[in-house]
Write a protein that holds these residues in place. Structure first.
Motif, PDB file in Angstrom:
ATOM      1  N   LYS A  49       0.271 -29.657  17.498  1.00  0.00           N
ATOM      2  CA  LYS A  49       1.637 -29.110  17.508  1.00  0.00           C
ATOM      3  C   LYS A  49       2.574 -30.143  18.135  1.00  0.00           C
ATOM      4  O   LYS A  49       2.223 -30.784  19.129  1.00  0.00           O
ATOM      5  CB  LYS A  49       1.648 -27.807  18.333  1.00  0.00           C
ATOM      6  CG  LYS A  49       3.044 -27.237  18.615  1.00  0.00           C
ATOM      7  CD  LYS A  49       3.721 -26.740  17.368  1.00  0.00           C
ATOM      8  CE  LYS A  49       5.173 -26.315  17.644  1.00  0.00           C
ATOM      9  NZ  LYS A  49       5.932 -26.088  16.403  1.00  0.00           N
ATOM     10  N   ASN A  73      10.773 -20.144   9.364  1.00  0.00           N
ATOM     11  CA  ASN A  73      10.481 -20.173  10.798  1.00  0.00           C
ATOM     12  C   ASN A  73      11.619 -20.810  11.563  1.00  0.00           C
ATOM     13  O   ASN A  73      12.332 -21.673  11.062  1.00  0.00           O
ATOM     14  CB  ASN A  73       9.163 -20.901  11.080  1.00  0.00           C
ATOM     15  CG  ASN A  73       9.363 -22.395  11.276  1.00  0.00           C
ATOM     16  OD1 ASN A  73       9.714 -22.834  12.371  1.00  0.00           O
ATOM     17  ND2 ASN A  73       9.172 -23.173  10.217  1.00  0.00           N
ATOM     18  N   MET A  75      10.729 -21.663  15.153  1.00  0.00           N
ATOM     19  CA  MET A  75       9.829 -21.558  16.300  1.00  0.00           C
ATOM     20  C   MET A  75      10.468 -22.153  17.564  1.00  0.00           C
ATOM     21  O   MET A  75      10.271 -21.634  18.664  1.00  0.00           O
ATOM     22  CB  MET A  75       8.517 -22.290  16.009  1.00  0.00           C
ATOM     23  CG  MET A  75       7.786 -21.793  14.756  1.00  0.00           C
ATOM     24  SD  MET A  75       7.304 -20.079  14.880  1.00  0.00           S
ATOM     25  CE  MET A  75       5.997 -20.184  16.078  1.00  0.00           C
ATOM     26  N   GLY A  76      11.173 -23.261  17.407  1.00  0.00           N
ATOM     27  CA  GLY A  76      11.797 -23.888  18.580  1.00  0.00           C
ATOM     28  C   GLY A  76      10.831 -24.696  19.417  1.00  0.00           C
ATOM     29  O   GLY A  76      10.948 -24.752  20.647  1.00  0.00           O
ATOM     30  N   LEU A  77       9.847 -25.295  18.758  1.00  0.00           N
ATOM     31  CA  LEU A  77       8.869 -26.187  19.402  1.00  0.00           C
ATOM     32  C   LEU A  77       8.117 -25.567  20.587  1.00  0.00           C
ATOM     33  O   LEU A  77       8.034 -26.181  21.665  1.00  0.00           O
ATOM     34  CB  LEU A  77       9.563 -27.486  19.873  1.00  0.00           C
ATOM     35  CG  LEU A  77      10.081 -28.396  18.769  1.00  0.00           C
ATOM     36  CD1 LEU A  77      10.844 -29.589  19.373  1.00  0.00           C
ATOM     37  CD2 LEU A  77       8.934 -28.912  17.898  1.00  0.00           C
ATOM     38  N   PRO A  78       7.549 -24.362  20.431  1.00  0.00           N
ATOM     39  CA  PRO A  78       6.696 -23.859  21.509  1.00  0.00           C
ATOM     40  C   PRO A  78       5.468 -24.766  21.608  1.00  0.00           C
ATOM     41  O   PRO A  78       4.783 -24.999  20.615  1.00  0.00           O
ATOM     42  CB  PRO A  78       6.306 -22.453  21.029  1.00  0.00           C
ATOM     43  CG  PRO A  78       6.452 -22.503  19.543  1.00  0.00           C
ATOM     44  CD  PRO A  78       7.549 -23.489  19.253  1.00  0.00           C
ATOM     45  N   ASN A 129       7.859 -36.669  15.027  1.00  0.00           N
ATOM     46  CA  ASN A 129       8.581 -35.648  14.257  1.00  0.00           C
ATOM     47  C   ASN A 129      10.088 -35.910  14.350  1.00  0.00           C
ATOM     48  O   ASN A 129      10.700 -35.683  15.396  1.00  0.00           O
ATOM     49  CB  ASN A 129       8.213 -34.271  14.827  1.00  0.00           C
ATOM     50  CG  ASN A 129       8.843 -33.138  14.051  1.00  0.00           C
ATOM     51  OD1 ASN A 129       9.676 -33.343  13.172  1.00  0.00           O
ATOM     52  ND2 ASN A 129       8.463 -31.911  14.392  1.00  0.00           N
ATOM     53  N   CYS A 132      12.612 -31.725  13.066  1.00  0.00           N
ATOM     54  CA  CYS A 132      12.561 -30.297  13.441  1.00  0.00           C
ATOM     55  C   CYS A 132      13.952 -29.676  13.273  1.00  0.00           C
ATOM     56  O   CYS A 132      14.915 -30.150  13.870  1.00  0.00           O
ATOM     57  CB  CYS A 132      12.080 -30.121  14.876  1.00  0.00           C
ATOM     58  SG  CYS A 132      12.127 -28.387  15.354  1.00  0.00           S
ATOM     59  N   PRO A 133      14.067 -28.619  12.463  1.00  0.00           N
ATOM     60  CA  PRO A 133      15.402 -28.046  12.220  1.00  0.00           C
ATOM     61  C   PRO A 133      15.786 -26.916  13.178  1.00  0.00           C
ATOM     62  O   PRO A 133      16.832 -26.307  13.006  1.00  0.00           O
ATOM     63  CB  PRO A 133      15.267 -27.486  10.795  1.00  0.00           C
ATOM     64  CG  PRO A 133      13.821 -27.122  10.651  1.00  0.00           C
ATOM     65  CD  PRO A 133      13.036 -27.991  11.606  1.00  0.00           C
ATOM     66  N   ASN A 134      14.961 -26.650  14.196  1.00  0.00           N
ATOM     67  CA  ASN A 134      15.092 -25.374  14.910  1.00  0.00           C
ATOM     68  C   ASN A 134      15.479 -25.450  16.375  1.00  0.00           C
ATOM     69  O   ASN A 134      15.279 -24.486  17.100  1.00  0.00           O
ATOM     70  CB  ASN A 134      13.760 -24.607  14.824  1.00  0.00           C
ATOM     71  CG  ASN A 134      13.326 -24.397  13.393  1.00  0.00           C
ATOM     72  OD1 ASN A 134      14.163 -24.206  12.518  1.00  0.00           O
ATOM     73  ND2 ASN A 134      12.030 -24.452  13.142  1.00  0.00           N
ATOM     74  N   ASN A 196       9.008 -31.999   6.014  1.00  0.00           N
ATOM     75  CA  ASN A 196       9.076 -30.867   6.939  1.00  0.00           C
ATOM     76  C   ASN A 196       9.755 -29.696   6.200  1.00  0.00           C
ATOM     77  O   ASN A 196      10.179 -29.843   5.051  1.00  0.00           O
ATOM     78  CB  ASN A 196       9.877 -31.276   8.191  1.00  0.00           C
ATOM     79  CG  ASN A 196       9.495 -30.434   9.404  1.00  0.00           C
ATOM     80  OD1 ASN A 196       9.103 -29.270   9.263  1.00  0.00           O
ATOM     81  ND2 ASN A 196       9.598 -30.994  10.587  1.00  0.00           N
ATOM     82  N   SER A 197       9.863 -28.573   6.870  1.00  0.00           N
ATOM     83  CA  SER A 197      10.476 -27.405   6.214  1.00  0.00           C
ATOM     84  C   SER A 197      11.924 -27.724   5.823  1.00  0.00           C
ATOM     85  O   SER A 197      12.564 -28.598   6.419  1.00  0.00           O
ATOM     86  CB  SER A 197      10.416 -26.188   7.139  1.00  0.00           C
ATOM     87  OG  SER A 197      11.074 -26.474   8.343  1.00  0.00           O
TER      88      SER A 197
HETATM   89  C1  SIN Z   1       9.383 -25.601  15.348  1.00  0.00           C
HETATM   90  O1  SIN Z   1       8.610 -25.576  16.323  1.00  0.00           O
HETATM   91  O2  SIN Z   1      10.535 -25.152  15.412  1.00  0.00           O
HETATM   92  C2  SIN Z   1       8.930 -26.206  14.061  1.00  0.00           C
HETATM   93  C3  SIN Z   1       8.716 -27.631  14.195  1.00  0.00           C
HETATM   94  C4  SIN Z   1       9.213 -28.391  13.024  1.00  0.00           C
HETATM   95  O3  SIN Z   1       9.559 -27.812  11.987  1.00  0.00           O
HETATM   96  O4  SIN Z   1       9.272 -29.621  13.096  1.00  0.00           O
END
Ligand code: SIN
Length: 315
Positions: A49, A73, A75-78, A129, A132-134, A196-197
């Motif tokens: 992760k 998603n 998630m915000g990088l948990p 990475n 990350c869009p979040n 990535n997403s």
């Molecule tokens: C996330 O943790 O928000 C996702 C990470 C990502 O899409 O790079």
């Protein structure tokens, strides 16, 4: 006629993977148990992760939602912080390549994390990475800021000498991919992972007449089946524009062996599975491997190199 023996192992420069199939960062690879399950699985590598310096709880739940056409998603990088992942790797002996995903919240944090990662002999490569869009109220996606991307890579390669891969966001115009490739081709990058997403999608629940995830008023990164055409297009164009020494790891919309075959045909050397892994669990690696081998047997291909990048135009 005798069938050729099929081999789905691949190499990314000097890194050897016994299978071209691995998990995507973020998909069931955060905790000790999840990483141990991946170590025991038939995946060709493990991607952790994306980590930051400090552990993070991530965004408020619900922050992931799945339906038949894909996932959303935010998630915000948990994650449990870089020290957890480095300690885990110290404790566990494995032959499997380990890609430590890092996603610092600033260029400075990323440089610090890269320095820390480069001290560990257990990290095969870092997957940085940039997509990350979040993250609420933090820096924008670096992969979309070409000046920052170029500056950042110059800074990194002043001190970082180990294998490096980049997780890229999806691009939607050929000229953007061409320009990103011109930047990346100047650096000794091992691989890019695309994509990535897709940022800033929305899923709607028509019964409740609401969005389906809490953070960012329901906006999030879209993954799974519906993003496969965008992943394939990014792979195809990066395969055209990147130096041949930079491998491509395809990611986006893989649910079965045919999807993997298509990613490789577009130019990927290996693939990552995110949404479908989250939905199906660890047994997915055995299933996908079997399905891919069966396709290659039917087509009489004996290795990934037999068809990688050979997608034909219609004439
Ligand atoms: C996330 O943790 O928000 C996702 C990470 C990502 O899409 O790079």
């Amino acid at each position: 006629m005798d069938k050729k023996k099929v081999n789905i192992s691949i190499s990314i420069k000097d890194i050897k993977l016994s299978s071209c199939i691995m998990n995507a960062s973020g998909a069931i690879c955060t905790t000790e148990k999840e990483l141990n399950d991946l170590l025991k699985s038939s995946s060709g590598a493990i991607v952790t992760k994306s980590c930051t310096f400090f552990p993070r709880k991530g965004n408020v739940k619900p922050r992931y939602f799945y339906c038949e056409y894909g996932s959303i998603n935010s998630m915000g990088l948990p994650n449990l912080g870089i020290d957890f992942y480095l300690d885990f790797l110290e404790k566990n002996k494995t032959e499997k390549p380990i890609f430590l995903s890092i996603s610092g919240l600033s260029i400075e944090e990323n440089c610090f994390l890269l320095k820390k990662a480069s001290l560990s002999s257990k990290v095969t490569a870092v997957e940085l990475n940039l997509s990350c869009p979040n993250i609420l109220g933090e820096e924008e996606i670096i992969g979309y800021d070409f000046y920052k991307l170029s500056y950042f890579l110059k800074e990194i390669f002043k001190f970082y000498k180990k294998p490096l891969g980049l997780k890229l966001p999806p691009y939607f115009k050929e000229i953007h991919i061409k320009n990103v490739a011109i930047i990346l081709n100047q650096f000794p990058i091992y691989f890019v992972t695309c994509i990535n997403s897709i940022p800033n999608g929305i899923f709607v629940n028509s019964t409740t007449e609401s969005v389906v995830i809490y953070p960012k008023k329901g906006f999030g990164g879209i993954g799974g089946l519906s993003i496969k055409p965008f992943a394939l297009a990014n792979i195809r164009l990066f395969h055209l524009y990147l130096r041949k020494e930079i491998s491509i790891i395809g990611c986006g919309g893989i649910t079965n062996g045919v999807d993997i075959f298509e990613h490789i045909l577009c130019g990927a050397s290996a693939v990552q599975v995110g949404t479908q892994f989250i939905e199906e669990g660890i047994s997915i690696f055995d299933r996908l491997k079997k399905e891919l081998i069966s396709i290659l047997e039917k087509k009489n291909y004996s290795s990934i190199d037999n068809f990688k990048g050979n997608l034909k135009d219609l004439v």
